[in-house]
Scaffold this motif. Structure first.
Motif, PDB file in Angstrom:
ATOM      1  N   UNK A 660      17.056  19.192 -22.164  1.00 57.78           N
ATOM      2  CA  UNK A 660      16.965  18.107 -21.348  1.00 57.78           C
ATOM      3  C   UNK A 660      16.438  18.109 -19.889  1.00 57.78           C
ATOM      4  N   UNK A 661      15.811  17.083 -19.317  1.00 59.48           N
ATOM      5  CA  UNK A 661      15.404  17.325 -17.977  1.00 59.48           C
ATOM      6  C   UNK A 661      15.851  16.150 -17.324  1.00 59.48           C
ATOM      7  N   UNK A 662      17.044  16.355 -16.470  1.00 59.66           N
ATOM      8  CA  UNK A 662      17.499  15.314 -15.774  1.00 59.66           C
ATOM      9  C   UNK A 662      17.225  15.099 -14.189  1.00 59.66           C
ATOM     10  N   UNK A 663      17.435  13.930 -13.669  1.00 58.31           N
ATOM     11  CA  UNK A 663      17.182  13.763 -12.316  1.00 58.31           C
ATOM     12  C   UNK A 663      18.363  13.154 -12.019  1.00 58.31           C
ATOM     13  N   UNK A 664      19.253  14.158 -11.162  1.00 57.00           N
ATOM     14  CA  UNK A 664      20.689  13.657 -10.670  1.00 57.00           C
ATOM     15  C   UNK A 664      20.606  13.052  -9.076  1.00 57.00           C
ATOM     16  N   UNK A 665      21.024  11.919  -9.295  1.00 57.72           N
ATOM     17  CA  UNK A 665      20.908  10.882  -8.165  1.00 57.72           C
ATOM     18  C   UNK A 665      22.447  11.132  -7.541  1.00 57.72           C
ATOM     19  N   UNK A 666      23.361  11.578  -8.025  1.00 60.87           N
ATOM     20  CA  UNK A 666      24.556  11.724  -7.150  1.00 60.87           C
ATOM     21  C   UNK A 666      25.485  12.761  -7.942  1.00 60.87           C
ATOM     22  N   UNK A 667      26.035  13.411  -7.115  1.00 64.00           N
ATOM     23  CA  UNK A 667      27.260  14.595  -7.894  1.00 64.00           C
ATOM     24  C   UNK A 667      28.551  14.304  -6.714  1.00 64.00           C
ATOM     25  N   UNK A 668      29.644  14.239  -7.357  1.00 67.61           N
ATOM     26  CA  UNK A 668      30.699  14.130  -6.893  1.00 67.61           C
ATOM     27  C   UNK A 668      32.043  15.293  -7.512  1.00 67.61           C
ATOM     28  N   UNK A 669      32.495  16.117  -6.814  1.00 66.87           N
ATOM     29  CA  UNK A 669      33.346  16.886  -7.035  1.00 66.87           C
ATOM     30  C   UNK A 669      34.869  16.450  -6.702  1.00 66.87           C
ATOM     31  N   UNK A 670      35.600  16.509  -7.553  1.00 61.99           N
ATOM     32  CA  UNK A 670      37.101  16.060  -7.393  1.00 61.99           C
ATOM     33  C   UNK A 670      37.845  17.285  -7.244  1.00 61.99           C
ATOM     34  N   UNK A 671      38.366  17.890  -6.440  1.00 61.62           N
ATOM     35  CA  UNK A 671      39.180  19.143  -6.224  1.00 61.62           C
ATOM     36  C   UNK A 671      40.736  18.829  -6.254  1.00 61.62           C
ATOM     37  N   UNK A 672      41.535  19.331  -7.145  1.00 61.12           N
ATOM     38  CA  UNK A 672      42.917  19.038  -7.300  1.00 61.12           C
ATOM     39  C   UNK A 672      43.820  20.558  -7.362  1.00 61.12           C
ATOM     40  N   UNK A 673      44.340  20.466  -6.323  1.00 60.82           N
ATOM     41  CA  UNK A 673      45.147  21.746  -6.050  1.00 60.82           C
ATOM     42  C   UNK A 673      46.538  21.532  -6.726  1.00 60.82           C
ATOM     43  N   UNK A 674      47.013  22.612  -7.615  1.00 59.67           N
ATOM     44  CA  UNK A 674      48.059  22.507  -8.243  1.00 59.67           C
ATOM     45  C   UNK A 674      48.769  23.912  -7.987  1.00 59.67           C
TER      46      UNK A 674
END
Length: 846
Positions: A660-674
Motif C-alpha cells: 500500500x501507499x497511503x497519504x495520512x492526513x491526520x493521526x490521533x493517539x488516545x492514551x489510556x492509563x490503567x
C-alpha cells in the motif's frame, strides 16, 4: 743460541742467520719517545779484535735478562799470514749477575773436536752495573743541569696539554656513533655500551645527553619523540597532524605491558636498578643515536599513540571497522590493537616494522574523513546540547559538533565504502541521517494529536497511587527518549486492590472501521482481478479511518515535577511516551493452538518494509536531494502536505511489490492509563487515502520507481539504504489548509518534496481474536528507532460485508473497546500466572 766466533759462515744455516738478524737488527717502534728503547745496530768491520773494552754506558738490558753493548758482525778476512778463513760472526755479550756485569769472551783452543777447531767461552768481570739516565729532554746540557732529580709524570702531562674542552669531549663521544647502522646485534650494542662507560666520565656522558635533549620538555613528558627506525623515519607527531603524542616502540620481554612511569627508551635494554653510568650510556645510544638491538626488534613490542579528540572519535565510531580490516590483513597471533577511550590512546602490540605500517594505514584511513555543515534552522536550538550531539554521533558513526558563531553543526565521518549507484539519485549519507534524526526527534510529528484519559475508579484510591520509575525500556524507545528518565502511574497490588473496578473506556475521537482488504494481504495470498483499478496511480476519493490498539506501558517524564493528583495530569500537556510490550510467551502459544483447532484456521505471515515520509522543510538546504523535472518552483510555499507511508512486500529478503501507499492526513493517539493493570492502552487512529491501482502498476509509478530504483534493499544481508528525499504528486485536498482557499481545484496534483522520516522492518503473524484481529509484530526501526515486539488488536469484518459493518459503527466501536479493555486487564495474560483453584486473588512476587 750461542755461536763461536771462529765458526765459519758456511757452518751456520740461513734460517739461523735470519733469526739473528730479525732478533737484533729490528728495534721496537714506539710512538712515545719515553717508551722507545735503543737497540744495537748491525755493523760490518774487519778488525781481529774479538773482545772490546767494557763500556758501561753502552750496556743495556735485553729481553732475556742479558746486557748488550754494540755487537759486530765479522766478514772474515785473512789474518796476517794465515790462510784465508771462512766468514764468522762474533757476538760479544754481557750478562748481569746481581749488580755486577759479566763480559762474555771466546778463546780459541789449539785442539780440534770432530775434525774442527774448538773454542771456549770465558766470563770476565766487567765491574758494577749503573743505570742509565734516560731523560725526556733531548738537550744533554739540560740533562746535566737537572742532575739526579726524579721525573714527575703528572707534571709532565700537565705541561704537555691541559684539560679537554667540553666541545672536544662531545666530539669524541660523537665519534663513536655508528655512521650508517642504527640496528646493531646484541654483542656490538653491549661493546659500544662498555666503550662509552670506560672511556668517559659520568659528568661527560651526562653533559652529552643534556646537550642533545630539548630544554623545554621535561624527561618524563618526552613521549612525542620517537626513536629512529632503520629507515630513519621522522618523529611521528611531526609527520602526522592527527597524532598529539607518541611513545617509542618498546620491546615486550616477559611483561604484557610497559610499567607505568618507566623510561620507554630503556625498557628491555637495561634494568632500572643498573648503575647510573650504564644507564647514561644506554640513554645516549637509545635517545640520542636511535640505536636498537636487532634481536629485540624482531620480537613483540608496543607503541602508544595519543590522537586528537575528533580523530579518535571517528576511529571508535563505525563499529571500529578499520580495526577489523587491519587485524585481518596485518595482525598475527599475539598481536593486537587496543583503544583506551578515556585517554584517547591507541596501543599497538606488534613488531617494530609492523607498527610503522599500521600507523601509515591509520593515516590513510583518516584521510578519508568527510565533513559537511548542517543548518539548524529547523531544529529547536535549546534542545540541541552536547549530550544530544554525542548520542547522534554514536548512532550515525559520525563526529557531530557545533560551529562557533553560526547556527550550524558540522558532521564528520569516514568514507570507507565507495558504492556507485546506477541512478542519478544519491543515497542517504551520514550527513542526511543526522539531519533526519534531529528533525524527527526534536520536532512533533506533523498532523498528529494526542489525548490522555483514565477510567474512573469507583473507590478513591488515588492517595495510594504513585509514579514508579521504569528502567527496562531503554532498547524500546527512540534515541532521544532513551536519554530521559520515565515513570509509570501505578496502584499498589494488594488484596484490597483486586476488588476495585474500572468503568468502561470513553469513546474514541474518530470512528472505528474495519480495514480494507488490500491492507490485510499476506505473502501467500494472490491478488485477484477485483483488486485492480482501471486507472492506476490515482488517489482514492474518500478518507478511510484505521484503528489499532497497542498494549504497553505509558510512561511520563520525571525530568520535570509531576502532579500528585491524576486529574491534573490529564489536563496538562506533560511529556509522555509509549513503550510496547507483549503477553507472556506461554499465553501467545495458547492463542496459536486454539486457532489451529478451528475448522478454518487463518494465519497471515508477512514481512513488510515500512517507509515513512515527512514534508521536507521548504527552505532547508538540499543535502544530496534529487528533484525531478516535473517539480515546479512555487512563488508562495504551499501548505504542509500529509504524511506518506509506503509498505513494501518482501520475499527472500528482496522487495517483491507494494502492499500500500497511503497519504495520512491526520493521526490521533488516545492514551489510556490503567493503573490497576500491568499494561496501559494506546489507540492509534489514522485518517488516510491510498493510491489506487494494481500493485504491479504501482511499483512502476514514476516517483516510486525513481525511489526504489536508487534504493538498495536486501534484508538477507541487512542492507537498507534509500535516497534521502523524493518528490510525489499529492492532491491539493489532502493538504492541511485551514483557510480552505483551494476548494475549486481540490484534485489538482501538487509536486511536493518529501524527506525520509523512518525505515522499519515489520515481521508479523496475524490470527483472529473475537471481533478483532490479533497481530504479533517484531519491529526493527534501524538507526535510532530501537527494536521491540508488540501485540496489536484491530477490528475486522468477520466475513461480513464491509459496507454493512460500517453502517453499524457504534456497535463495532463498543465491541472493539470492550475487547481491548478485557485484553489489557487480564493480568494472567501478561504475567503467565495461572489463577488459584480456590479463587483467591493472586499475589505477584518479584
Amino acid at each position: 743460541m750461542m755461536i763461536a766466533t771462529s765458526t765459519s759462515g758456511g757452518a751456520v744455516c740461513l734460517g739461523c742467520r735470519l733469526r739473528l738478524l730479525r732478533r737484533y737488527a729490528q728495534p721496537i717502534k714506539a710512538s712515545n719517545p719515553i717508551l722507545r728503547v735503543p737497540y744495537p745496530s748491525l755493523r760490518r768491520f774487519t778488525s781481529k779484535t774479538t773482545v772490546a773494552s767494557p763500556n758501561h754506558d753502552s750496556v743495556s738490558k735485553g729481553e732475556d735478562g742479558s746486557l748488550y753493548n754494540e755487537w759486530d758482525g765479522l766478514d772474515g778476512e785473512p789474518r796476517g799470514g794465515d790462510k784465508p778463513k771462512a766468514k764468522r760472526i762474533t757476538v760479544r755479550k754481557r750478562h748481569l749477575s746481581r749488580n755486577r756485569i759479566l763480559a762474555e769472551d771466546i778463546k780459541d783452543l789449539d785442539s780440534s773436536m770432530l775434525g774442527k777447531p774448538t773454542s771456549i767461552i770465558i766470563m770476565r768481570d766487567g765491574g758494577l752495573y749503573k743505570k742509565k739516565d734516560r731523560s725526556m729532554a733531548p738537550n744533554t746540557a739540560d740533562d746535566d743541569a737537572s742532575g739526579s732529580a726524579p721525573l714527575d709524570i703528572e707534571a709532565l702531562l700537565k705541561s704537555q696539554k691541559g684539560e679537554p674542552s667540553t666541545k672536544e669531549v662531545r666530539e669524541n663521544i660523537d665519534s663513536l656513533r655508528p655512521k650508517t647502522e642504527t640496528t646493531l646485534s646484541d654483542r656490538k650494542f653491549r661493546e659500544l655500551q662498555a666503550l662509552l662507560k670506560s672511556g668517559f666520565l659520568t659528568a661527560q656522558l651526562n653533559d652529552y645527553l643534556q646537550h642533545h635533549e630539548p630544554d623545554d620538555i621535561p624527561h618524563k613528558a618526552k613521549s612525542r619523540r620517537v626513536e629512529r627506525s632503520p629507515e630513519g623515519n621522522m618523529d611521528q607527531a611531526s609527520r602526522y597532524s592527527w597524532i598529539r603524542h607518541s611513545s617509542p616502540w618498546v620491546p615486550l620481554d616477559s611483561e604484557s605491558s610497559v610499567t607505568e612511569g618507566s623510561n620507554p627508551h630503556l625498557y628491555g635494554y637495561i634494568a632500572e636498578s643498573a648503575p647510573a653510568k650504564d644507564i647514561l650510556a644506554v640513554r645516549i645510544m637509545r635517545e640520542c643515536w636511535g640505536l636498537s638491538i636487532a634481536e629485540l626488534d624482531a620480537g613483540l613490542g608496543e607503541t602508544k599513540i595519543k590522537l586528537r579528540t575528533e580523530d579518535f572519535i571517528l576511529l571508535m565510531r563505525d563499529t571500529q571497522r578499520w580495526e577489523t580490516v587491519m587485524g585481518k590483513i596485518w595482525l598475527e597471533p599475539g598481536e593486537k590493537i587496543e583503544a583506551f577511550r578515556n585517554q584517547r590512546t591507541l596501543r599497538l602490540v606488534t613488531t617494530k616494522t609492523k607498527a610503522s605500517t599500521l600507523i601509515q594505514g591509520l593515516d590513510e584511513t583518516l584521510k578519508r574523513a568527510v565533513a559537511k555543515p548542517i543548518s539548524m534552522d529547523h531544529v529547536p536550538s535549546k534542545a540541541v546540547d552536547e549530550a544530544v550531539l554525542e548520542e547522534v554521533g554514536h548512532i550515525t558513526n559520525t563526529h557531530v559538533r557545533k560551529i562557533d558563531e553560526a547556527n550550524q553543526i558540522s558532521v564528520t565521518w569516514l568514507k570507507l565504502d565507495e558504492h556507485t549507484s546506477r541512478s542519478p539519485v544519491p543515497l542517504e549519507d551520514p550527513n542526511d541521517l543526522v539531519f533526519r534524526l534531529l528533525v524527527t526527534a526534536l520536532n512533533p510529528q506533523p498532523e498528529t494529536t494526542a489525548t490522555l484519559s483514565m477510567p474512573h475508579i469507583e473507590r478513591d484510591e488515588f492517595s495510594h497511587c504513585a509514579f514508579v520509575p521504569d528502567t527496562t525500556v531503554q532498547g524500546i524507545l527512540g534515541w532521544k527518549d532513551r536519554m530521559d528518565p520515565w515513570a509509570r502511574f501505578r496502584l499498589p497490588l494488594t488484596p484490597k486492590s483486586f476488588g476495585i473496578k474500572e468503568t468502561p473506556l470513553d469513546r474514541l475521537q474518530l470512528p472505528v472501521e474495519p480495514p480494507s482488504r488490500l491492507q490485510r494481504l499476506s505473502e501467500d495470498e494472490e491478488i485477484g482481478p477485483d483488486t485492480k483499478s482501471p486507472h492506476p496511480g490515482e488517489w482514492a476519493e474518500g478518507l478511510e479511518v484505521s484503528t489499532k490498539a497497542h498494549f504497553g506501558r505509558l510512561l511520563h517524564s520525571i525530568k520535570s515535577p509531576l502532579p500528585s493528583i491524576p486529574p491534573k495530569l490529564l489536563t496538562m500537556n506533560h511529556p509522555r511516551v509509549f513503550a510496547p510490550t507483549t503477553p507472556h510467551p506461554l499465553q501467545l502459544a495458547k492463542f496459536e493452538t486454539e486457532n489451529a483447532k478451528t475448522t478454518q484456521p487463518v494465519t497471515n505471515r508477512k514481512t513488510v518494509v515500512v517507509v515513512r515520509f515527512w514534508p521536507a522543510p521548504i527552505d532547508a538546504p538540499s543535502l544530496g536531494t534529487y528533484t525531478p523535472r516535473n517539480i515546479k518552483q512555487h512563488s508562495k510555499p504551499p501548505p504542509p502536505g500529509p504524511l506518506l507511508e509506503l509498505r513494501l512486500t518482501t520475499s527472500g529478503g528482496k522487495v517483491q511489490g507494494i502492499e500500500s501507499f497511503r497519504a495520512i492526513k491526520q493521526t490521533h493517539n488516545t492514551d489510556v492509563m490503567l493503573p490497576l493493570s500491568l499494561v496501559d492502552l494506546r489507540f492509534s487512529q489514522t485518517q488516510s487515502t491510498a493510491l489506487q491501482g494494481d500493485p504491479a502498476d504501482l511499483i512502476a509509478w514514476q516517483p516510486i520507481a525513481d525511489f526504489l530504483g536508487a534504493a538498495r534493499i536486501d534484508l538477507a544481508h541487512d542492507k537498507l539504504k534509500t535516497p534521502p528525499r523524493q518528490a510525489f504528486p499529492i492532491p491539493r485536498r489532502l493538504f492541511n489548509d485551514p483557510a480552505k482557499t483551494h476548494t475549486r481545484d481540490a484534485d489538482k496534483l501538487i509536486d511536493t518534496e518529501y524527506m525520509l522520516a523512518s525505515l522499519e522492518v515489520h515481521r508479523s503473524v496475524s490470527i483472529p481474536y473475537g471481533v478483532c484481529e490479533l497481530t504479533y509484530i517484531s519491529v526493527d526501526a534501524r538507526q535510532g528507532g530501537g527494536r521491540w515486539a508488540e501485540v496489536t488488536l484491530e477490528p475486522r469484518s468477520d466475513g461480513r460485508d464491509v459496507s454493512a459493518v460500517k453502517e453499524d459503527t457504534y456497535k463495532l466501536h463498543d465491541e472493539f473497546l470492550a475487547t481491548c479493555h478485557r485484553f489489557a486487564q487480564d493480568d494472567n495474560l501478561w504475567s503467565g500466572y495461572t489463577p488459584a483453584i480456590c479463587g483467591e486473588p493472586p499475589t505477584l512476587t518479584t
